[in-house]
Design an enzyme around this catalytic site. Structure first.
Site, mmCIF file in Angstrom:
data_model
loop_
_atom_site.group_PDB
_atom_site.id
_atom_site.type_symbol
_atom_site.label_atom_id
_atom_site.label_comp_id
_atom_site.label_asym_id
_atom_site.label_seq_id
_atom_site.Cartn_x
_atom_site.Cartn_y
_atom_site.Cartn_z
ATOM 1 N N ASP A 187 0.829 -1.202 0.000
ATOM 2 C CA ASP A 187 0.000 0.000 0.000
ATOM 3 C C ASP A 187 0.867 1.258 0.000
ATOM 4 O O ASP A 187 0.354 2.379 -0.081
ATOM 5 C CB ASP A 187 -1.011 0.009 1.136
ATOM 6 C CG ASP A 187 -0.400 -0.146 2.517
ATOM 7 O OD1 ASP A 187 0.837 -0.190 2.632
ATOM 8 O OD2 ASP A 187 -1.172 -0.222 3.498
ATOM 9 N N SER A 188 2.185 1.071 0.028
ATOM 10 C CA SER A 188 3.117 2.178 -0.221
ATOM 11 C C SER A 188 2.912 2.773 -1.600
ATOM 12 O O SER A 188 3.388 3.879 -1.883
ATOM 13 C CB SER A 188 4.564 1.694 -0.067
ATOM 14 O OG SER A 188 4.790 0.512 -0.820
ATOM 15 N N ASP A 204 -0.878 -6.160 -0.068
ATOM 16 C CA ASP A 204 -1.363 -5.583 1.184
ATOM 17 C C ASP A 204 -2.877 -5.438 1.192
ATOM 18 O O ASP A 204 -3.468 -5.003 0.188
ATOM 19 C CB ASP A 204 -0.764 -4.185 1.382
ATOM 20 C CG ASP A 204 0.593 -4.209 2.047
ATOM 21 O OD1 ASP A 204 0.925 -5.213 2.701
ATOM 22 O OD2 ASP A 204 1.332 -3.207 1.922
ATOM 23 N N LYS A 248 -1.190 -9.491 2.968
ATOM 24 C CA LYS A 248 -0.471 -9.043 4.152
ATOM 25 C C LYS A 248 -1.346 -8.108 4.966
ATOM 26 O O LYS A 248 -1.990 -7.213 4.409
ATOM 27 C CB LYS A 248 0.848 -8.349 3.777
ATOM 28 C CG LYS A 248 1.674 -7.911 4.985
ATOM 29 C CD LYS A 248 3.091 -7.533 4.606
ATOM 30 C CE LYS A 248 3.174 -6.191 3.928
ATOM 31 N NZ LYS A 248 2.793 -5.066 4.831
ATOM 32 N N GLU A 284 -1.539 -5.733 8.756
ATOM 33 C CA GLU A 284 -0.755 -5.105 9.808
ATOM 34 C C GLU A 284 -1.373 -5.364 11.176
ATOM 35 O O GLU A 284 -2.549 -5.073 11.402
ATOM 36 C CB GLU A 284 -0.661 -3.589 9.570
ATOM 37 C CG GLU A 284 0.138 -3.219 8.349
ATOM 38 C CD GLU A 284 0.323 -1.713 8.186
ATOM 39 O OE1 GLU A 284 0.834 -1.311 7.136
ATOM 40 O OE2 GLU A 284 -0.049 -0.969 9.117
ATOM 41 N N GLU A 332 8.787 -4.286 11.105
ATOM 42 C CA GLU A 332 9.150 -2.954 10.611
ATOM 43 C C GLU A 332 9.482 -1.989 11.745
ATOM 44 O O GLU A 332 8.855 -2.003 12.803
ATOM 45 C CB GLU A 332 8.011 -2.358 9.775
ATOM 46 C CG GLU A 332 8.351 -0.962 9.252
ATOM 47 C CD GLU A 332 7.418 -0.451 8.172
ATOM 48 O OE1 GLU A 332 7.647 0.674 7.686
ATOM 49 O OE2 GLU A 332 6.464 -1.169 7.812
#
Length: 261
Positions: free
Chosen positions: A42-43, A81, A109, A111, A178
């Site tokens: 999602d970057s 993501d 993925k 978080e 991270e």
């Protein structure tokens, strides 16, 4: 699932490599280079879409980009993501994960650790591999008032260990760690049965590393994280090519009969 099992069983072997990609040609290049995992992160919100952070990225954005990357990937394990607010509940997490798999992802993925253990377990039970993500969580940037390095205090280390335990129990195949102090990242790696993948958590603290492709190649000069040294200057090359081309065009000698009278 075979690729996910290969990743899961690789702990202790050759360090794993993961790079982001958001488009077809980049995916083809990275796949041919031999990277183990390609992440449609999602970057993309910051590196390609011009958002200030990842909290503006939608499921539709991710499905669009993972489709393009999937068309350029044949060997690497393709992960996508789940963006913010798409896995708040177990039911929503399942629906979102299925959407991305339908678009071309081989894994998703998420978080978080303890807070989303049920979501991870449900997605895995549905036959979709999950890559976990603990430590600094970019989707929490607004909630936490910035990007806060984790693992500084005993309480933060305890929370990190709890999150690592949770994603292991839930069945994730590997876990990104991270923005975590190196000693804490090492502790997480030693505690985890599944491989850990570092980003901004020190060198050789985890079982592998992930990098954002634009950081690696010098493609986004407006912000370069301090923990990575670009291997190229793609932004500079693009600018140079554009300037040289414009100079050539502007030097054209136009036919006289085409000039205005």
């Amino acid at each position: 699932m075979e690729k996910a099992e290969a990743i899961r069983n690789s702990k202790g072997g050759t360090p794993l490599t993961m790079l982001t990609a958001y488009d077809y040609p980049t995916a083809k290049i990275l796949d041919a280079a031999g990277v183990d995992m390609i992440l449609v992160g999602d970057s993309v919100g910051m590196t390609l879409l011009g958002f200030p952070d990842t909290t503006h990225v939608t499921l539709a954005h991710m499905a669009h980009h993972v489709g393009a990357v999937a068309r350029g990937t044949s060997r690497a394990f393709l992960i996508c993501d789940l963006p913010i607010n798409t896995y708040t509940t177990v039911e929503q997490a399942l629906e979102s994960a299925r959407t991305l798999v339908k678009a071309g992802a081989e894994a998703v993925k998420l978080e978080g650790g303890v807070a989303i253990e049920a979501q991870i377990a449900a997605i895995v039970a549905d036959g979709i591999p999950v890559v976990a993500h603990v430590g600094l969580l970019p989707q929490k940037v607004l909630e936490e008032g910035g990007y806060k390095i984790k693992g500084k205090t005993d309480d933060e280390i305890t929370a990190l260990m709890d999150d690592i335990d949770a994603v292991n129990r839930a069945g994730a195949c590997c876990c990104v760690v991270e923005g975590t102090r190196p000693h804490a990242a090492r502790m997480a790696t030693e505690r985890s049965v599944i491989p850990t993948i570092a980003i901004g958590s020190g060198e050789a603290t985890c079982n592998g590393s992930v990098a954002v492709i634009t950081d690696l190649i010098g493609g986004f000069p407006w912000f370069v994280p301090g923990f990575i040294k670009p291997k190229g200057n793609v932004a500079g090359i693009i600018e140079q090519c554009a300037r040289e081309w414009m100079a050539e065009i502007r030097a054209w000698k136009l036919p006289q009969d085409s000039l205005p009278s």
